[in-house]
Write an enzyme that holds these catalytic residues in place. Structure first.
Site, PDB file in Angstrom:
ATOM      1  N   HIS A  15      34.062   3.313 -18.352  1.00  0.00           N
ATOM      2  CA  HIS A  15      33.889   2.770 -16.999  1.00  0.00           C
ATOM      3  C   HIS A  15      33.036   1.509 -17.038  1.00  0.00           C
ATOM      4  CE1 HIS A  15      29.856   4.758 -15.483  1.00  0.00           C
ATOM      5  NE2 HIS A  15      29.714   4.180 -16.648  1.00  0.00           N
ATOM      6  N   CYS A  34      25.366   0.173 -17.623  1.00  0.00           N
ATOM      7  CA  CYS A  34      26.683   0.596 -17.120  1.00  0.00           C
ATOM      8  C   CYS A  34      27.459  -0.564 -16.505  1.00  0.00           C
ATOM      9  CB  CYS A  34      26.542   1.749 -16.125  1.00  0.00           C
ATOM     10  SG  CYS A  34      26.331   3.354 -16.942  1.00  0.00           S
ATOM     11  N   HIS A  40      32.368   0.771 -21.328  1.00  0.00           N
ATOM     12  CA  HIS A  40      31.741   1.638 -22.333  1.00  0.00           C
ATOM     13  C   HIS A  40      32.089   3.064 -21.938  1.00  0.00           C
ATOM     14  CE1 HIS A  40      29.094   1.550 -18.919  1.00  0.00           C
ATOM     15  NE2 HIS A  40      28.793   2.785 -19.233  1.00  0.00           N
ATOM     16  N   HIS A  42      31.476   7.423 -21.612  1.00  0.00           N
ATOM     17  CA  HIS A  42      30.575   8.562 -21.449  1.00  0.00           C
ATOM     18  C   HIS A  42      31.357   9.826 -21.788  1.00  0.00           C
ATOM     19  CE1 HIS A  42      27.216   6.549 -19.444  1.00  0.00           C
ATOM     20  NE2 HIS A  42      28.105   5.859 -18.749  1.00  0.00           N
ATOM     21  N   ASP A  80      40.688  11.981 -18.908  1.00  0.00           N
ATOM     22  CA  ASP A  80      40.256  12.021 -20.312  1.00  0.00           C
ATOM     23  C   ASP A  80      40.899  10.885 -21.106  1.00  0.00           C
ATOM     24  OD1 ASP A  80      38.844  13.175 -22.509  1.00  0.00           O
ATOM     25  OD2 ASP A  80      40.725  14.067 -23.198  1.00  0.00           O
ATOM     26  N   HIS A  81      40.069  10.177 -21.877  1.00  0.00           N
ATOM     27  CA  HIS A  81      40.514   9.039 -22.681  1.00  0.00           C
ATOM     28  C   HIS A  81      41.168   7.958 -21.834  1.00  0.00           C
ATOM     29  CE1 HIS A  81      39.394  11.705 -25.863  1.00  0.00           C
ATOM     30  NE2 HIS A  81      39.507  10.718 -26.727  1.00  0.00           N
ATOM     31  N   GLU A 125      26.815  13.018 -16.414  1.00  0.00           N
ATOM     32  CA  GLU A 125      27.219  11.772 -17.071  1.00  0.00           C
ATOM     33  C   GLU A 125      26.538  11.683 -18.438  1.00  0.00           C
ATOM     34  OE1 GLU A 125      28.106   7.746 -15.103  1.00  0.00           O
ATOM     35  OE2 GLU A 125      26.025   7.593 -15.759  1.00  0.00           O
TER      36      GLU A 125
HETATM   37 NI    NI Z   1      28.023   4.125 -17.812  1.00  0.00          NI
END
Ligand code: NI
Length: 135
Positions: A15, A34, A40, A42, A80-81, A125
């Site tokens: 995100h 972020c 990047h 999580h 996911d992914h 997160e």
């Molecule tokens: Ni982040």
């Protein structure tokens, strides 16, 4: 008395938190790491809570297999992914913060779980940062 049951799952997503009208410097000041322009990841941990009466015939509040399948199909398979900003329909204009992701997951699952059950979403997160929706 009602009983709460919990189903835990994980998804890994990329995100970026930012507002497009802000400069990179302003975004960094507000959203920290972020806001990194190239995204990047999580490793999110999701805990779905369902509260209801235990069925005297089955001894279940809700069948865990059905709950697990709902989460897999409607949350894991979508997130996911994936890049939450680019690859999902939910965060084109909404910042994918833990708060907003938890709310979206609630809105996805709420209509799929009988209204007699209370639903709660907890989303980690990081190990240290997590949110509950509704509070
Ligand atoms: Ni982040």
């Amino acid at each position: 008395m009602k009983t709460a049951i919990y189903r835990k799952s994980n998804f890994c997503s990329a995100h970026r938190l930012y507002r497009k009208e802000f400069s990179d410097e302003q975004n960094l000041a507000i959203f920290g790491k972020c806001s990194s322009p190239n995204y990047h990841g999580h490793n999110y941990t999701l805990i779905v809570k369902v509260v209801g009466e235990t069925d005297p015939e089955t001894g279940f509040v809700i069948d865990m297999k059905i709950l697990a399948q709902l989460i897999k199909e409607h949350v894991e398979d979508k997130f996911d992914h994936k890049n939450l900003n680019l690859d999902t329909e939910y965060f084109k204009t909404l910042n994918p913060t833990a708060e907003n992701i938890a709310k979206i997951i609630y809105e996805i699952l709420r209509p799929k779980i009988d209204a007699r059950f209370e639903l709660g979403i907890r989303l980690y997160e990081t190990e240290k940062n997590f949110v509950d929706y509704p509070a």
